[in-house]
Write a protein that holds these residues in place. Structure first.
Motif, PDB file in Angstrom:
ATOM      1  N   LEU A  64       0.860  -1.182   0.000  1.00 61.92           N
ATOM      2  CA  LEU A  64       0.000   0.000   0.000  1.00 61.92           C
ATOM      3  C   LEU A  64       0.892   1.226   0.000  1.00 61.92           C
ATOM      4  O   LEU A  64       1.600   1.480   0.977  1.00 61.92           O
ATOM      5  CB  LEU A  64      -0.919  -0.002   1.216  1.00 61.92           C
ATOM      6  N   VAL A  65       0.846   1.965  -1.107  1.00 68.14           N
ATOM      7  CA  VAL A  65       1.649   3.175  -1.242  1.00 68.14           C
ATOM      8  C   VAL A  65       0.766   4.365  -0.881  1.00 68.14           C
ATOM      9  O   VAL A  65      -0.388   4.431  -1.309  1.00 68.14           O
ATOM     10  CB  VAL A  65       2.159   3.325  -2.691  1.00 68.14           C
ATOM     11  N   THR A  66       1.287   5.293  -0.076  1.00 63.60           N
ATOM     12  CA  THR A  66       0.532   6.521   0.204  1.00 63.60           C
ATOM     13  C   THR A  66       1.344   7.723  -0.233  1.00 63.60           C
ATOM     14  O   THR A  66       2.554   7.763  -0.069  1.00 63.60           O
ATOM     15  CB  THR A  66       0.209   6.676   1.706  1.00 63.60           C
ATOM     16  N   GLY A  67       0.654   8.715  -0.798  1.00 60.01           N
ATOM     17  CA  GLY A  67       1.302   9.985  -1.139  1.00 60.01           C
ATOM     18  C   GLY A  67       1.875  10.020  -2.543  1.00 60.01           C
ATOM     19  O   GLY A  67       1.987   9.009  -3.235  1.00 60.01           O
ATOM     20  N   GLY A  68       2.193  11.228  -3.001  1.00 59.16           N
ATOM     21  CA  GLY A  68       2.841  11.408  -4.296  1.00 59.16           C
ATOM     22  C   GLY A  68       1.894  11.331  -5.484  1.00 59.16           C
ATOM     23  O   GLY A  68       2.342  11.160  -6.619  1.00 59.16           O
ATOM     24  N   LEU A  69       0.571  11.466  -5.238  1.00 61.49           N
ATOM     25  CA  LEU A  69      -0.392  11.401  -6.349  1.00 61.49           C
ATOM     26  C   LEU A  69      -0.984  12.774  -6.672  1.00 61.49           C
ATOM     27  O   LEU A  69      -1.904  12.888  -7.467  1.00 61.49           O
ATOM     28  CB  LEU A  69      -1.528  10.420  -6.021  1.00 61.49           C
ATOM     29  N   GLY A  70      -0.478  13.821  -6.051  1.00 65.92           N
ATOM     30  CA  GLY A  70      -0.989  15.161  -6.308  1.00 65.92           C
ATOM     31  C   GLY A  70      -0.586  15.673  -7.684  1.00 65.92           C
ATOM     32  O   GLY A  70       0.050  14.958  -8.459  1.00 65.92           O
ATOM     33  N   PRO A  71      -0.942  16.932  -7.996  1.00 66.13           N
ATOM     34  CA  PRO A  71      -0.704  17.454  -9.339  1.00 66.13           C
ATOM     35  C   PRO A  71       0.652  18.122  -9.519  1.00 66.13           C
ATOM     36  O   PRO A  71       1.026  18.445 -10.646  1.00 66.13           O
ATOM     37  CB  PRO A  71      -1.817  18.487  -9.495  1.00 66.13           C
ATOM     38  N   THR A  72       1.402  18.359  -8.427  1.00 63.80           N
ATOM     39  CA  THR A  72       2.613  19.184  -8.591  1.00 63.80           C
ATOM     40  C   THR A  72       3.837  18.351  -8.959  1.00 63.80           C
ATOM     41  O   THR A  72       3.803  17.129  -8.924  1.00 63.80           O
ATOM     42  CB  THR A  72       2.882  20.018  -7.315  1.00 63.80           C
ATOM     43  N   GLN A  73       4.906  19.084  -9.305  1.00 62.24           N
ATOM     44  CA  GLN A  73       6.099  18.439  -9.872  1.00 62.24           C
ATOM     45  C   GLN A  73       6.751  17.462  -8.906  1.00 62.24           C
ATOM     46  O   GLN A  73       7.500  16.591  -9.330  1.00 62.24           O
ATOM     47  CB  GLN A  73       7.143  19.487 -10.268  1.00 62.24           C
TER      48      GLN A  73
END
Lengths: 416, 416
Positions: A64-73
């Motif tokens: 289960l991976v969490t984080g790093g799915l937002g829109p920024t670079q």
């Protein structure tokens, strides 16, 4: 079924954010019978995420991976998944349409950057996000399965419960339940609890399939956690039940509650059942004892109030304690308990006086604390030598006072 | 210099405990210029801990291990360190003596099990634990260094600051100084602080080498952290100084302290300087306000005592408050403050009354809180509408009361 948690985000490594998601996932997976074998946090770095993913899949069936799915670079989980699988990232037109529709509904145009959230590694599927814009990603890799979820806790939680857990459990061959029960004690140090239960611990450890024991210490209380694994929740509880009975019989009155119960809550319940009330007289704790007793909702039914006589002369003027043997003495503690009971008109009075430190007082070292309870059937007092700094002495003094009261309420079985 | 964090404890994986230690270590190491590249949590399992340690040392120069140093059978970090290094565990007689002396001082015998805490892997050294019985372990391994610390947060924190960080920094080749200064505010929400400082923030962000700003909110207080990196500590402080001056001028009286200062400590200092004393009258907070004011060592010079009148009739009998406008009212708060000031003979009286929840009271919703201060030059009162659950309302009420008192002491600049 074994799982690992992989949290992505430099903010976790520099301590800007505490990794509460890992605990949430751990609790929900454990409750569902999935064993969490490791939890890792890495920086926002594509090759590092991909490498950690491969390593996790050598040990676990699911990651289960969490984080790093937002829109920024700096949101690189999608890229890292594609890198790990050796596939390209492809725009998913239905995700793009949904994103456009969502923004249109808010009367805003989609920033170009946000269309990255419509991309998926080839062969992966999207996990719906009912609470936000970033879809999750489900991808099979190295004979295992990867679920990538956003780092925003309430989005992560909703997607975990609604999509990931059902999918994960459908993959398990023989779904197992792991059930824990936590037994709370007071008045015994961790080592004494462990020693009292060492026979049981050894017996369980040498019996395949038996529940396991663990000890957790904190704030002068020791918790014993019994964990069992079985085909169903009921079967696991059936394994725990005789172990709990043996622990109860071994620890006796030191055991005061289970799971979410609190010591103030248990005391509130005992007083309520007896139609009784409590008032407190404090010194070194400055109000912490009253604060603990009023932490329970509804405590106004059993808690009358308190007097903190921090200066010695107030112990006499407010509570009628004579201080003949000094402010830090058993007789003063008893007089404070009796005084507050009488003046506040409660069934019981509970008092603490002593030396929090760092300086000594009346020639007595920090950690010297007298606690006393006064009630309709007499009084009890105890001298404590508490370890630690000022904060810890105050905290331990409160726990000891609560425990003395509890034992007194249970019928004068206090250990004098 | 690169470091990793390795947390040991099944309770972290099953979500019983949130890994706050990893965040603490991340923050302190980052502030010291050490890059944290990964954080891992593993179960209480000897070979797993040893394997994770080896892996971490392939990526980092130093590994900080937390947990697993207690006395019970499931505490396996010492064993895992020995296994990883391929050396035996040996009893350290000076540690054993210190343990015996510590227990003797507390009038207790050392449980046999606790003598495990006097064992070290051959070639390792002990890290002193000023706050508890479990010593830490420092061990060189695979051209790197391992520091094992207890999982108890305040013990871990003290050992990290006093022993591990100085040792770690002495190993760094070209120590760069990263210095942070934390400015504490009260009486402004995080967004208001961020808005007031947004120009400064943008200016700093667009200036290479300038300090950075970060906001941290909690318990009704907002902290502003200014961080600068330079060749020396003095140079970094020189960069921070004009930024701090600008923040002080922008935030004015809302800014009450820096770094390790506490609001009760600042109030204690103000009262001490004026030769004045304080007494508190509480209701919904049950003693938390007095507990906060007495958290500062030496507070007996300025704190006289307190009265918690949890039941309404005690507000009258103990404090002389008439309750004409109800228990939850500004007039009752003022009467409680004046009453406790007079009856306890203090320079100032500080009072809180209100609704902690979850139920409403006198038709007022949870979070409705009146705070008042009474002193030689008059009184102040404030109505608060506090958000959150019972715990949070009580916590915010205490912070608001302390801030009202602070502003009153600074010359009646309270915002009415």
């Amino acid at each position: 079924m074994r799982a690992e948690v992989l949290a992505v985000g430099t903010e976790l490594l520099i301590g800007d954010v505490v990794n509460g998601n890992a605990a949430t996932i751990g609790r929900l997976l454990t409750d569902a019978g999935v064993e969490v074998v490791r939890s890792t946090a890495v920086a926002d770095d594509e090759p590092t995420i991909a490498e950690a993913l491969h390593m996790a899949l050598t040990r676990a069936d699911a990651v289960l991976v969490t984080g790093g799915l937002g829109p920024t670079q700096d949101d690189l989980t999608r890229e890292a998944l594609a890198l790990a699988a050796g596939v390209p990232l492809l725009r998913d037109e239905s995700l793009a349409d949904a994103l456009l529709a969502r923004y249109e509904g808010l009367g805003r145009r989609v920033p170009a950057m946000n269309l990255r959230q419509a991309e998926l590694p080839e062969g992966a599927t999207a996990i719906p996000n009912p609470k936000g814009t970033a879809p999750g990603v489900r991808m099979e890799l190295n004979a295992g399965v990867v679920y990538a979820l956003p780092g925003v806790p309430h989005e992560m939680h909703a997607m975990l419960v609604e999509s990931v857990l059902p999918d994960l459990l459908s993959l398990a061959d023989a779904p197992a339940a792991i059930v824990s029960r936590t037994l709370h004690t007071a008045g015994m140090w961790e080592s004494a609890v462990a020693e009292a239960l060492s026979d049981l611990h050894e017996r369980l450890a040498s019996t395949p399939g038996a529940p396991t024991l663990a000890w957790l210490a904190g704030k002068g209380q020791t918790r014993v956690r019994v964990t069992a694994r079985a085909a169903t929740r009921e079967a696991a509880l059936g394994l725990i039940s005789p172990v709990e009975a043996e622990i109860r019989s071994t620890l006796g009155i030191a055991l005061w509650g289970v799971d979410d119960e609190t010591l103030p809550g248990v005391i509130h319940g005992l007083l309520l059942a007896g139609g009784q009330t409590i008032a407190v007289a404090e010194s070194l704790t400055g109000g912490l004892l009253g604060a603990a007793l009023t932490s329970t909702p509804g405590s106004s039914a059993t808690f009358r109030g308190g007097v903190t006589a921090y200066s010695s002369e107030l112990k006499t003027s407010l509570l009628g304690a004579s201080l003949e043997e000094g402010a830090v003495s058993a007789s003063t503690a008893r007089a404070m308990a009796a005084g507050v009971r009488e003046r506040l008109g409660s069934s019981f009075g509970l008092a603490l006086t002593g030396v929090a430190g760092p300086e000594e007082q009346e020639g007595q070292p920090p950690g010297t604390v007298h606690v006393a309870v006064a009630g309709p059937s007499g009084s009890d007092a105890r001298l404590l030598r508490l370890p630690g700094d000022r904060d810890r002495v105050r905290q331990l003094a409160v726990t000891s006072a609560l425990d003395l009261l509890r034992r007194h309420l249970l019928g004068g079985q206090a250990d004098r």
